[in-house]
Design a protein around this motif. Structure first.
Motif, PDB file in Angstrom:
ATOM      1  N   ASP A 168       0.849  -1.190   0.000  1.00  0.00           N
ATOM      2  CA  ASP A 168       0.000   0.000   0.000  1.00  0.00           C
ATOM      3  C   ASP A 168       0.887   1.243   0.000  1.00  0.00           C
ATOM      4  N   TYR A 169       0.462   2.281  -0.707  1.00  0.00           N
ATOM      5  CA  TYR A 169       1.298   3.475  -0.843  1.00  0.00           C
ATOM      6  C   TYR A 169       1.635   4.108   0.504  1.00  0.00           C
ATOM      7  N   ILE A 170       0.691   4.058   1.442  1.00  0.00           N
ATOM      8  CA  ILE A 170       0.854   4.728   2.742  1.00  0.00           C
ATOM      9  C   ILE A 170       2.114   4.243   3.474  1.00  0.00           C
ATOM     10  N   GLN A 171       2.612   3.044   3.110  1.00  0.00           N
ATOM     11  CA  GLN A 171       3.839   2.558   3.737  1.00  0.00           C
ATOM     12  C   GLN A 171       5.022   3.502   3.473  1.00  0.00           C
ATOM     13  N   HIS A 172       4.987   4.181   2.326  1.00  0.00           N
ATOM     14  CA  HIS A 172       6.090   5.092   1.990  1.00  0.00           C
ATOM     15  C   HIS A 172       6.108   6.332   2.897  1.00  0.00           C
ATOM     16  N   PRO A 173       5.010   7.112   2.957  1.00  0.00           N
ATOM     17  CA  PRO A 173       5.023   8.247   3.895  1.00  0.00           C
ATOM     18  C   PRO A 173       5.247   7.822   5.348  1.00  0.00           C
ATOM     19  N   LEU A 220       2.576  13.784   4.965  1.00  0.00           N
ATOM     20  CA  LEU A 220       1.725  14.368   3.920  1.00  0.00           C
ATOM     21  C   LEU A 220       2.499  14.736   2.650  1.00  0.00           C
ATOM     22  N   HIS A 221       3.810  14.391   2.574  1.00  0.00           N
ATOM     23  CA  HIS A 221       4.656  14.997   1.536  1.00  0.00           C
ATOM     24  C   HIS A 221       4.235  14.652   0.105  1.00  0.00           C
ATOM     25  N   ASP A 222       3.573  13.500  -0.113  1.00  0.00           N
ATOM     26  CA  ASP A 222       3.173  13.145  -1.482  1.00  0.00           C
ATOM     27  C   ASP A 222       1.694  13.403  -1.740  1.00  0.00           C
ATOM     28  N   VAL A 223       0.986  13.966  -0.757  1.00  0.00           N
ATOM     29  CA  VAL A 223      -0.475  14.118  -0.890  1.00  0.00           C
ATOM     30  C   VAL A 223      -0.891  15.088  -2.002  1.00  0.00           C
ATOM     31  N   ALA A 260      14.924  12.012   3.732  1.00  0.00           N
ATOM     32  CA  ALA A 260      14.205  10.846   4.269  1.00  0.00           C
ATOM     33  C   ALA A 260      13.415  10.163   3.155  1.00  0.00           C
ATOM     34  N   ASP A 261      12.793  10.961   2.282  1.00  0.00           N
ATOM     35  CA  ASP A 261      12.033  10.460   1.135  1.00  0.00           C
ATOM     36  C   ASP A 261      12.946   9.640   0.225  1.00  0.00           C
ATOM     37  N   ARG A 262      14.105  10.216  -0.104  1.00  0.00           N
ATOM     38  CA  ARG A 262      15.037   9.558  -0.999  1.00  0.00           C
ATOM     39  C   ARG A 262      15.585   8.271  -0.391  1.00  0.00           C
TER      40      ARG A 262
HETATM   41 MN    MN Z   1       7.816  10.428  -1.600  1.00  0.00          MN
END
Ligand code: MN
Length: 494
Positions: free
Chosen positions: A46-51, A73-76, A139-141
């Motif tokens: 699920d995408y939410i695992q990433h944030p 919320l960074h990809d919202v 952190a995202d990277r």
């Molecule tokens: Mn991201």
């Protein structure tokens, strides 16, 4: 990973966090989970695992709650139907502006090395506004690199190269060694697969043997410290990060025996006197190698790194490096700028800005030690410390931090006294300017020099804004006067 894991990690890493703030984190999670519902990562998760993973990393870096919420919320706004305005309505301007910064930064595309400096410049401009944007981006990277195996092969290499050439380079310039090494080591196998295999096959056996040996040395040192009643926080066996080991191997032409810090023992203590006590203790027990005793406490590296290093002939004649430092030095060496900028929660539950606090405290201490009178001390504070700082670039993309109003003279002397002394002009953003032109944040400055004239003009004392530059100008003028006098007084040869 679940929201419960995240909340637990936050409570562990930010002990004084207020309940209302924890509730906000939960709310942000709910919004993100709803917005991303139905979306999947390449891994099938699920995408939410990433944030969630990004927020987790931020908690581990002990950032403030606002940053963690923005991480969730960074990809919202970019990937879902929820807009930035809605994020702002729910969580306020600060969160929204961080999310916006992260989104904008994501749009910048890496186009290979020719775009390298320009990318760095843009990243730094974003940072100058709020460094937390960059920290979220790191952190995202990091999580994207951890899940890189699920990407298309051609994308893998591009992302890995960009991570080393742009992201790790920025982490390096900010002194965020921990993040830098993580970025490099995660990217290494994808960016340079052959070199990765070569490094692994050359080093892994030796590293395993060394690790066992150093565990034994650690026991011996621990006993010695206890016997001498020297208290310490931690002794750990530190492996050199793989990518930096690779670079060193290249430099040493593949000769592993010429690298002494593949594994080292790091000792963290409570205060500086204990650092020197332990250094003495180690030298009493084992003979140090010539030229390998480094006192970076008395003489810090240019990036602010402080520690004592020594390499000794240890048990059975094996060569071992020791690194001795206090907790503050450790924080600076691991987190660099972030150690100064991160916002800390206080027992009162209020989030207090600690921006640059450590830097100022240290700078103040240093000035106090070097000042002859109270008056002089106050003058120096006024000129260097209280003023707002600007970030300025060298043509190579290095960042120089200066007080507001600083001129090319300050810039030149900040880089090197010789550059300052030989300075005859400056170019700011491709424009030839006079030496008293104030530099603005984000400017690219290069210094024109005169190789035959290596002395400052006395009117530069009026142009320079930093205490450091003025001091160096005075030194150079004094020296020159000395030369002049000695030239006159020198008896002529018969
Ligand atoms: Mn991201």
């Amino acid at each position: 990973m679940t929201i419960a894991d995240l909340l637990q990690s936050i409570q562990k890493n930010i002990p004084y966090i207020a309940r209302t703030n924890l509730q906000l984190v939960s709310d942000a999670y709910q919004l993100a989970a709803m917005a991303h519902s139905g979306q999947k990562r390449h891994s099938g998760e699920d995408y939410i695992q990433h944030p969630l993973a990004v927020a987790m990393k931020l908690a581990e870096m002990k950032t403030d709650v606002t940053t963690i919420i923005a991480g969730l919320l960074h990809d919202v706004p970019e990937n879902t139907s929820i807009t930035l305005a809605e994020v702002e309505n729910a969580f306020g301007k600060e969160v929204a502006s961080l999310v916006e910064g992260v989104t904008k930064l994501g749009i910048l595309k890496y186009r290979g090395l020719d775009r390298y400096t320009e990318n760095l410049r843009k990243m730094f401009m974003a940072m100058a506004e709020d460094i937390r944007v960059i920290i979220i981006r790191f952190a995202d990277r990091l999580h994207n690199l951890q899940t890189l195996e699920w990407q298309r092969p051609d994308k893998r290499r591009r992302i890995a190269l960009e991570s080393i050439e742009v992201y790790a380079a920025i982490a390096h310039r900010l002194g965020m060694w921990q993040i830098k090494s993580e970025l490099e080591d995660l990217s290494f196998p994808y960016a340079y697969p052959k070199e990765y295999q070569w490094t692994m096959s050359l080093t892994q056996d030796k590293i395993k043997i060394q690790e066992k040996y150093l565990e034994k040395i650690k026991q011996i040192v621990t006993k010695k410290l206890v016997a001498q009643k020297i208290s310490f926080k931690n002794i750990s066996v530190r492996k050199k990060h793989l990518y930096s080991l690779y670079k060193k191997l290249v430099k040493k032409e593949g000769d592993l025996n010429k690298i002494y810090d593949i594994i080292a023992l790091r000792i963290i203590v409570d205060n500086v006197p204990d650092c020197y006590k332990i250094l003495g203790l180690i030298h009493q027990a084992w003979t140090p190698l010539k030229g390998r005793i480094k006192d970076y406490i008395a003489q810090p590296k240019a990036n602010g790194y402080q520690s004592l290093h020594t390499t000794v002939f240890c048990e059975q004649g094996q060569i071992v490096e020791f690194q001795i430092r206090d907790q503050h030095m450790e924080d600076i060496s691991e987190h660099g700028v972030a150690a100064h900028w991160l916002y800390k929660e206080t027992p009162s539950g209020k989030s207090k800005i600690q921006k640059d606090r450590l830097v100022w405290v240290e700078a103040l201490k240093e000035l106090q030690n070097n000042s002859e009178s109270h008056q002089e001390f106050l003058e120096k504070i006024k000129s260097d410390i209280i003023k707002n700082r600007i970030l300025v670039f060298t043509p190579k993309g290095d960042v120089i931090d200066l007080p507001e109003g600083a001129t090319p003279i300050d810039f030149a002397y900040r880089i090197h006294s010789d550059l300052g002394n030989a300075c005859r002009g400056a170019i700011i953003n491709d424009q030839l300017v006079s030496l008293d032109t104030p530099i603005k944040s984000g400017d690219v400055v290069s210094i024109l020099i005169n190789k035959n004239k290596k002395k400052p003009n006395s009117d530069w004392l009026q142009i320079a804004k930093t205490y450091q530059a003025k001091e160096k100008i005075r030194d150079a003028l004094k020296k020159d006067q000395g030369n002049f006098v000695s030239r006159i007084l020198k008896p002529k040869k018969p």
